[in-house]
Scaffold this active site. Structure first.
Site, PDB file in Angstrom:
ATOM      1  N   SER A 143      -3.579  -4.113  10.098  1.00  0.00           N
ATOM      2  CA  SER A 143      -2.468  -3.316   9.593  1.00  0.00           C
ATOM      3  C   SER A 143      -2.446  -1.981  10.320  1.00  0.00           C
ATOM      4  O   SER A 143      -3.430  -1.578  10.955  1.00  0.00           O
ATOM      5  CB  SER A 143      -2.656  -3.089   8.091  1.00  0.00           C
ATOM      6  OG  SER A 143      -1.778  -2.106   7.587  1.00  0.00           O
ATOM      7  N   TYR A 156      -6.030  -1.299  -0.303  1.00  0.00           N
ATOM      8  CA  TYR A 156      -5.435  -1.959   0.858  1.00  0.00           C
ATOM      9  C   TYR A 156      -5.930  -1.307   2.147  1.00  0.00           C
ATOM     10  O   TYR A 156      -6.312  -1.993   3.099  1.00  0.00           O
ATOM     11  CB  TYR A 156      -3.906  -1.877   0.764  1.00  0.00           C
ATOM     12  CG  TYR A 156      -3.180  -2.655   1.837  1.00  0.00           C
ATOM     13  CD1 TYR A 156      -2.955  -4.020   1.686  1.00  0.00           C
ATOM     14  CD2 TYR A 156      -2.704  -2.033   2.984  1.00  0.00           C
ATOM     15  CE1 TYR A 156      -2.278  -4.752   2.670  1.00  0.00           C
ATOM     16  CE2 TYR A 156      -2.034  -2.744   3.965  1.00  0.00           C
ATOM     17  CZ  TYR A 156      -1.820  -4.100   3.805  1.00  0.00           C
ATOM     18  OH  TYR A 156      -1.162  -4.816   4.775  1.00  0.00           O
TER      19      TYR A 156
END
Length: 251
Positions: A143, A156
């Site tokens: 990410s 996350y």
């Protein structure tokens, strides 16, 4: 040159292939020649239909990726059905948004179990098969938050930072078995996980203003990167985090 990207007859296992990035990657691998196992917690009729329309085979495996109890059976079923496992794409992931001062233990554990713990143990199980076969490819989905902190998504961010680290460590240890481990770090892609951001007028404008490509990405934008990392073309690429971000990190 085209033979370097040819995946005819290869077997790819893609987690979270029902929608979004996982579906786009699964379809891209099938377009390049793969038969695909799609693993997730819900049926994937659209993914199955598209892949089979290409003349490829598709197998759905029902699994809750927040738990590890069925991981070995997933790999065993793939090998039993297709005879081998050439490519693993660890795409399944969830996100929880909450201010850091209020962030709950449940929101921490849910994300870490899915995005980090299951990713590692599935990679381990797949790598054992790949070692016995003489090689393979593991592609993790990282990410932008593998590089940056973000806001309101602490578990996350922690998990995707860990994905980058796990990718590099496994690349170091598995290279001698002809297993390449790399990651794709998508930028802001229009998926279920980013729907809240897209619908937030303030955040959406802020995000778009920083993307040189001046648009949100789509799952189709990840196909080429996935095929590259799954193919012979990337045989000397190992431990790399490939950003597909419309230029986000460059700005």
């Amino acid at each position: 040159m085209t033979n370097l990207f040819n995946l005819d007859g290869k077997i790819a296992l893609v987690t979270g292939a029902r929608t979004g990035i996982g579906r786009g990657i699964a379809e891209g691998l099938a377009e390049a020649g793969c038969n695909v196992v799609g693993a997730g917690h819900a049926e994937m009729p659209e993914t199955k239909q598209y892949i089979e329309s290409l003349g490829r085979k598709f197998l759905y495996y029902d699994i809750d990726m927040s738990k590890q109890d069925k991981i070995q059976d997933l790999v065993d079923t793939t090998v039993k059905t297709f005879g081998r496992l050439d490519i693993l794409v660890n795409n399944a992931g969830i996100i929880r948004r909450e201010d850091v001062l209020e962030f709950s233990e449940k929101n921490w554990d849910d994300v870490i179990n899915t995005n980090q713990k299951s990713l590692f143990f599935l990679s381990q199980a797949a790598a054992r098969v790949m070692k016995a076969q003489g090689g393979g490819k593991i592609i993790n989905i990282a990410s932008m938050l593998s590089f940056q902190g973000g806001i309101r998504v602490v578990s996350y961010t922690a998990s995707k930072s860990a994905v980058a680290g796990i990718t590099k460590l496994m690349a170091n240890e598995l290279a001698k078995y002809n297993i390449q481990v790399n990651a794709i770090a998508p930028g802001y892609i229009a998926t279920n996980n980013t729907d809240a951001l897209i619908k937030d007028p303030k955040r959406s404008v802020e995000i778009l203003s920083r993307i040189p490509a001046d648009r949100w990405g789509t799952p189709e934008d990840l196909k080429g990167a996935a095929v590259f990392l799954a193919s012979q073309a990337s045989n000397y690429v190992n431990g790399h985090i490939l950003a597909v971000d419309g230029g986000w990190l460059a700005r």
